[in-house]
Each structure stands twice: as structure tokens, then as C-alpha cells.
Design a protein around this motif. Structure first.
Motif, PDB file in Angstrom:
ATOM      1  N   THR A 173       0.847  -1.194   0.000  1.00 23.29           N
ATOM      2  CA  THR A 173       0.000   0.000   0.000  1.00 23.29           C
ATOM      3  C   THR A 173       0.884   1.246   0.000  1.00 23.29           C
ATOM      4  N   VAL A 174       0.574   2.179  -0.884  1.00 21.81           N
ATOM      5  CA  VAL A 174       1.279   3.459  -0.908  1.00 21.81           C
ATOM      6  C   VAL A 174       0.355   4.520  -0.316  1.00 21.81           C
ATOM      7  N   LEU A 175       0.858   5.249   0.662  1.00 24.55           N
ATOM      8  CA  LEU A 175       0.116   6.360   1.256  1.00 24.55           C
ATOM      9  C   LEU A 175       0.701   7.652   0.705  1.00 24.55           C
ATOM     10  N   LYS A 176      -0.089   8.332  -0.110  1.00 21.41           N
ATOM     11  CA  LYS A 176       0.391   9.536  -0.802  1.00 21.41           C
ATOM     12  C   LYS A 176      -0.139  10.784  -0.096  1.00 21.41           C
ATOM     13  N   ASP A 177       0.762  11.563   0.471  1.00 23.12           N
ATOM     14  CA  ASP A 177       0.367  12.815   1.115  1.00 23.12           C
ATOM     15  C   ASP A 177       1.426  13.856   0.774  1.00 23.12           C
ATOM     16  N   PHE A 178       1.419  14.256  -0.492  1.00 20.71           N
ATOM     17  CA  PHE A 178       2.481  15.162  -0.952  1.00 20.71           C
ATOM     18  C   PHE A 178       1.925  16.401  -1.640  1.00 20.71           C
ATOM     19  N   TYR A 179       0.645  16.717  -1.352  1.00 22.74           N
ATOM     20  CA  TYR A 179       0.138  17.966  -1.924  1.00 22.74           C
ATOM     21  C   TYR A 179       0.824  19.146  -1.251  1.00 22.74           C
ATOM     22  N   ASN A 180       1.041  19.033   0.052  1.00 19.25           N
ATOM     23  CA  ASN A 180       1.774  20.068   0.776  1.00 19.25           C
ATOM     24  C   ASN A 180       2.271  19.483   2.078  1.00 19.25           C
ATOM     25  N   ALA A 181       3.121  20.228   2.785  1.00 20.46           N
ATOM     26  CA  ALA A 181       3.651  19.714   4.047  1.00 20.46           C
ATOM     27  C   ALA A 181       4.085  20.844   4.956  1.00 20.46           C
ATOM     28  N   ASN A 182       3.773  20.689   6.232  1.00 20.99           N
ATOM     29  CA  ASN A 182       4.316  21.529   7.288  1.00 20.99           C
ATOM     30  C   ASN A 182       4.512  20.626   8.496  1.00 20.99           C
ATOM     31  N   LEU A 183       5.015  21.173   9.577  1.00 20.00           N
ATOM     32  CA  LEU A 183       5.326  20.339  10.741  1.00 20.00           C
ATOM     33  C   LEU A 183       4.089  19.594  11.229  1.00 20.00           C
ATOM     34  N   ASP A 184       2.957  20.273  11.309  1.00 17.18           N
ATOM     35  CA  ASP A 184       1.739  19.642  11.840  1.00 17.18           C
ATOM     36  C   ASP A 184       1.306  18.466  10.978  1.00 17.18           C
ATOM     37  N   SER A 185       1.208  18.688   9.670  1.00 11.20           N
ATOM     38  CA  SER A 185       0.706  17.629   8.795  1.00 11.20           C
ATOM     39  C   SER A 185       1.681  16.464   8.710  1.00 11.20           C
ATOM     40  N   MET A 186       2.992  16.753   8.750  1.00  7.84           N
ATOM     41  CA  MET A 186       3.965  15.660   8.682  1.00  7.84           C
ATOM     42  C   MET A 186       3.953  14.836   9.966  1.00  7.84           C
ATOM     43  N   GLU A 187       3.817  15.507  11.097  1.00  9.25           N
ATOM     44  CA  GLU A 187       3.723  14.769  12.359  1.00  9.25           C
ATOM     45  C   GLU A 187       2.504  13.857  12.366  1.00  9.25           C
ATOM     46  N   LYS A 188       1.378  14.357  11.851  1.00  5.85           N
ATOM     47  CA  LYS A 188       0.154  13.554  11.841  1.00  5.85           C
ATOM     48  C   LYS A 188       0.295  12.324  10.956  1.00  5.85           C
ATOM     49  N   VAL A 189       0.942  12.479   9.817  1.00  2.00           N
ATOM     50  CA  VAL A 189       1.136  11.338   8.919  1.00  2.00           C
ATOM     51  C   VAL A 189       2.060  10.302   9.553  1.00  2.00           C
ATOM     52  N   ILE A 190       3.136  10.760  10.181  1.00  7.11           N
ATOM     53  CA  ILE A 190       4.074   9.831  10.834  1.00  7.11           C
ATOM     54  C   ILE A 190       3.396   9.100  11.986  1.00  7.11           C
ATOM     55  N   GLU A 191       2.632   9.854  12.798  1.00  5.36           N
ATOM     56  CA  GLU A 191       1.917   9.235  13.923  1.00  5.36           C
ATOM     57  C   GLU A 191       0.920   8.197  13.413  1.00  5.36           C
ATOM     58  N   PHE A 192       0.206   8.559  12.357  1.00  3.48           N
ATOM     59  CA  PHE A 192      -0.784   7.635  11.806  1.00  3.48           C
ATOM     60  C   PHE A 192      -0.119   6.363  11.302  1.00  3.48           C
ATOM     61  N   ALA A 193       0.920   6.513  10.484  1.00  3.45           N
ATOM     62  CA  ALA A 193       1.607   5.341   9.930  1.00  3.45           C
ATOM     63  C   ALA A 193       2.210   4.489  11.047  1.00  3.45           C
ATOM     64  N   GLY A 194       2.723   5.160  12.075  1.00  4.58           N
ATOM     65  CA  GLY A 194       3.318   4.429  13.197  1.00  4.58           C
ATOM     66  C   GLY A 194       2.298   3.650  14.010  1.00  4.58           C
ATOM     67  N   SER A 195       1.023   4.030  13.899  1.00  3.54           N
ATOM     68  CA  SER A 195      -0.028   3.355  14.674  1.00  3.54           C
ATOM     69  C   SER A 195      -0.653   2.181  13.931  1.00  3.54           C
ATOM     70  N   LEU A 196      -0.284   2.005  12.654  1.00  2.31           N
ATOM     71  CA  LEU A 196      -0.894   0.940  11.857  1.00  2.31           C
ATOM     72  C   LEU A 196      -0.523  -0.437  12.396  1.00  2.31           C
ATOM     73  N   LYS A 197      -1.482  -1.342  12.348  1.00  2.78           N
ATOM     74  CA  LYS A 197      -1.270  -2.711  12.827  1.00  2.78           C
ATOM     75  C   LYS A 197      -1.382  -3.687  11.661  1.00  2.78           C
ATOM     76  N   ASN A 198      -0.796  -4.858  11.858  1.00  3.39           N
ATOM     77  CA  ASN A 198      -0.878  -5.947  10.874  1.00  3.39           C
ATOM     78  C   ASN A 198      -0.364  -5.531   9.501  1.00  3.39           C
ATOM     79  N   THR A 199       0.764  -4.842   9.493  1.00  4.14           N
ATOM     80  CA  THR A 199       1.393  -4.453   8.232  1.00  4.14           C
ATOM     81  C   THR A 199       2.781  -5.079   8.147  1.00  4.14           C
TER      82      THR A 199
END
Length: 481
Positions: A345-371
């Protein structure tokens, strides 16, 4: 179709004077880019840092521009040229104005005022505003269909919003418009154009902090989007945001706070986080499956629900609108691939980036289970100014905590994140790499193909200027090995 504005309306709005004898005025579209001009277009030549739009007036005329704004100083310098043009194109109205940008905004403001019954909704915030706008559009379309007019693409700026409101027509009932900013008072100017009845602020983060200097300054700008809400309207802000009260302290209408901590107040109950498949929750006991993944998207969805309920939309309509919405291009968008025989699975979040949005993406990906292995490609966050090194350093610290399968840091500014690994997390060096520019995309694509496992997740996150969308085709091709 009638002209969008009559000649007297237009002249009064922009404080303009006509060149020549023409008194006719008929236009059905407005453009600032001569390439998009068609017959009966009002062409507004803008002056930027590198371009002077006045040089494209001949091209716009050839394509059928029927009204043209001319900056006063430009006219005074090349008066004879414009007099000749007005004679060569006698059916075109040339209007001299002090500033073409302000004239565009003033004309747009005048046009919006012709639709007093249109319910106008503004959307702004440091991140998530386009996603919220699209959620709102989908929900309101579920009830009003083609009677909803809204911002297309990223037309949310000092020029984009005025161009967007010229899409309003008499059959429209709801107008949903996004407001962005790149400078002080940009939102103040475009808020005056729209004068929204309802407004939502997604959050006050660090986007554009390099321009504005502090989060409070950012909040000061964002709250200008709520300035014209009257006592019959409402402002919607996240309950958990530290600047929620600051943003709404001058609002004349109702203030509604949204978020997980207060969702019971509008009968929303969280059911489950489904990882990459989104979130399940209920509204008045009606179960809804939101396909957009991540807790931050659910939080923003709560704002959409609160606004929709305030406007009288039923849970059934809200469900229909939210469940119809799929991932948005470049914003937490997922795509399934098969690489080297592995399902990925590719998670594409590259329309824009700042500290808040990048932290949220990292936190989300880090919380994924069964991957399988989670592989990050993190590219520079732009427009952070003197805060850039500090922000990228924070990303380095966060990604190290998450113990990702592998992380590629890309870009000159991401070097600060990689240095955190080098200096503080030596044990993680074998799981990370740094590349200075996007010239390394083929190499990165090849490395990803070699390291993927079954159910791996590849996370692509960075500012749009880092062009991460160009990496994905290379990954699919196998890259350079």
C-alpha cells in the motif's frame, strides 16, 4: 446569458475610467491567465515579481476578451498604445484602475453581493482545509446537488478566491469557498470579497510560520475569515486547538467547537479506527464509514458534521455525502500495488507539508497494525523560514521514536532530520538514508523495490515543490537497482 456585471456596476466597484468611446460591457467569465481567455472574458492582467500581465493583453484580445483592466501607471506610461488598442478593438471595454489585483477583488465583491440568498461557507486552517472543503461539498451536494458552487482545485488565494466566486450563478443555494494565504492580510482581503455566513477553521499550525513569525500571528490572520459572520451565522473551531477562543473572540454569531472531546454534544459516537480503511462512527445512531484515514481526518470530519447539522442537514444526508467521498489526490490517498510479487500500500500525502501535517502522517503510519515493513520517504517542508531547522529536527526525533522499517530523508532541509539519527540514534543508521535532491528518485525507487515485504506500507510525504508524485511511477517501474 446576461453579463456578470453591468458597466455602471463594474465602474463603481473598481473606481475605473473607460479608455475610448465604448460604453458596452458584456462578459461571462473572468481570467487572469491569457491562455484561459475565451470569447466575452474580462481579462485582468496582474503584475508579479517576475511577470507583468499587461504584455499578454494583445493575446487576450485575439482570443475574444471583451473587457480588459489596465493599471493606471501602465496606461500613463504607454497611453498611445492603449488608445490604439481601443480603436483596433472597438467592442472591447478598456478600464483604467489603480491596481488590477484590487480591482479584481472589488469586482468580485460586487458580484457576490448580487446573490443575497446564497449561503456562503468559508474554510481555512493551517492544514486540512482542502479535505474539509471537499467533505463539505460532498455532504451539501447530497442534499442540494448542482445547487452547490465551490472552490475548484487550489483557487483559494488573493486571485483564486475572486475567480472562484465568479462561478456563482442564480440557481446556486450553497457556496463553499476555501481561503489560503501566503502573506499578511491576504485572508482579510478575500474574506471581504466573500463575507461568509458560516466559517470553519481546521487548526492553527505552523504552515507559513516563516512568513508570519509565530502561531499567534497565524491565528490573527486565520480569524479574519470569520470577520463578516453576522448574528445569524456561526463559526466552527476545533475544541482542542489552543487558539480556538482567540480565533472566535470577535465573532458576532454562534461559536461551535468540534472534536472528539465534545462530539457527544452533537450526537456523534466514535466506533473504530480502521487504519488505512478509514474510521467508523455514528451520527444519531446511524453508522457512517469515512474512507479517509487518520485521526486528524476524523477530527476534521466532526467539524463538517457540526456545520452540516447547524444548517439543518439530516444524519441520512450527512452519511450519504461522507460515504461517497473517496481519498483526495495527494492528501492521505492510498493506492494498492504489487511490487516484486508483494502486495503493498502506498500512502500519498504530498500535496503540501508543514510540521503539523507531517507529524500527523508519521503518527498515523506508526499506529498501523498488521502491516509489513513501513517505509517512509520524507521530503523537505517549505516556507518555514528561520523555524525550518527546528521543525525538521523535530521530524528526525519523531521518526526515530516510531522505529520505521526504513526512512529516506530527501532535500537540503531534511538534512537536519537525518542529523538527529546520526547524532542521537546511531542504532537506527542502518534503517535510514539521506539524499540531497530529487535526482536520487530512481535510486530510492530501486531500493524500495528490494526491501518491500508483504503488506508493506510506503509513505510519501513532503511539500508539493519536492515533486514526490514523480517518485511513484519510478517505484512502479522498479527504479534503478
Amino acid at each position: 446569458m446576461k453579463s456578470l456585471l453591468k458597466i455602471d456596476e463594474l465602474l463603481n466597484a473598481v473606481g475605473g475610467k473607460i479608455i475610448g468611446d465604448s460604453k458596452e460591457c458584456y462578459f461571462t467569465s473572468v481570467q487572469t491567465d491569457s491562455r484561459n481567455v475565451v470569447k466575452n472574458t474580462l481579462f485582468v492582467p496582474l503584475i508579479g515579481e517576475y511577470q507583468n500581465g499587461h504584455k499578454y493583453i494583445p493575446s487576450a484580445l485575439e482570443k475574444g476578451a471583451s473587457v480588459v483592466f489596465v493599471k493606471k501607471s501602465e496606461y500613463e506610461q504607454f497611453r498611445q498604445n492603449y488608445v490604439l488598442l481601443s480603436k483596433d478593438y472597438p467592442k472591447t471595454v478598456f478600464i483604467v484602475v489603480e491596481q488590477t489585483m484590487k480591482a479584481l477583488q472589488d469586482a468580485a465583491e460586487c458580484y457576490v453581493e448580487k446573490f443575497p440568498s446564497l449561503l456562503k461557507i468559508s474554510v481555512t486552517g493551517s492544514c486540512g482545509k482542502t479535505t474539509v472543503k471537499e467533505m463539505l461539498v460532498s455532504v451539501f451536494k447530497a442534499k442540494y446537488g448542482r445547487k452547490v458552487v465551490y472552490t475548484k482545485g487550489n483557487f483559494n488565494s488573493e486571485t483564486g478566491l475572486p475567480l472562484s466566486v465568479f462561478q456563482i450563478r442564480k440557481n446556486h443555494r450553497i457556496g463553499i469557498f476555501e481561503m489560503g494565504m501566503n502573506r499578511v492580510n491576504e485572508i482579510g482581503e478575500i474574506s471581504k470579497v466573500l463575507k461568509s455566513n458560516y466559517g470553519i477553521i481546521t487548526n492553527i499550525g505552523t504552515a507559513h510560520i516563516g512568513i508570519l513569525g509565530s502561531q499567534k500571528n497565524i491565528a490573527e490572520e486565520k480569524r479574519k475569515s470569520l470577520a463578516y459572520i453576522n448574528k445569524n451565522g456561526a463559526a466552527f473551531v476545533p475544541a482542542a486547538d489552543a487558539f480556538a477562543d482567540f480565533c472566535t473572540e470577535q465573532v458576532k454569531g454562534k461559536v461551535v467547537k468540534f472534536g472528539k472531546s465534545v462530539c457527544d454534544e452533537y450526537d456523534v459516537k466514535f466506533i473504530s479506527d480502521n487504519g488505512l480503511m478509514g474510521t467508523t462512527f455514528s451520527v444519531s445512531n446511524l453508522v457512517i464509514n469515512l474512507k479517509l484515514s487518520g485521526e486528524h481526518n476524523f477530527e476534521n470530519c466532526l467539524g463538517v458534521i457540526a456545520l452540516a447539522e447547524e444548517c439543518g442537514l439530516s444524519p441520512k444526508i450527512i452519511k450519504k455525502g461522507l460515504e461517497k467521498l473517496n481519498g483526495l489526490s495527494g492528501r492521505m490517498e492510498t493506492e494498492q500495488l504489487k511490487l516484486n510479487g508483494k502486495n503493498v500500500t502506498v500512502l500519498k500525502d504530498f500535496y503540501n507539508a508543514n510540521l503539523d501535517s507531517m507529524e500527523k502522517v508519521i503518527e498515523f503510519a506508526g499506529s498501523l497494525k498488521n502491516t509489513g515493513k513501513i517505509i517512509f520517504v520524507l521530503a523537505d517542508m517549505k516556507e518555514l523560514g528561520e523555524k525550518s531547522k527546528e521543525a525538521h529536527t523535530k521530524i528526525g526525533k519523531l521518526i526515530a521514536q516510531k522505529k520505521a522499517g526504513f526512512v529516506f530523508f530527501v532535500g537540503e532541509e531534511m538534512k537536519a532530520a537525518y542529523e538527529v539519527i546520526q547524532n542521537e540514534h546511531m542504532d537506527y543508521l542502518n534503517n535510514s538514508a539521506y539524499r540531497e535532491s530529487i535526482d536520487s528518485f530512481e535510486e530510492i525507487a530501486g531500493a524500495i523495490n528490494e526491501m518491500v515485504e508483504e503488506k508493506s506500507v510506503i509513505v510519501l510525504k513532503g511539500s508539493h515543490s519536492m515533486q514526490l508524485e514523480k517518485l511513484l511511477p519510478l517505484i512502479k517501474k522498479g527504479g534503478l537497482r
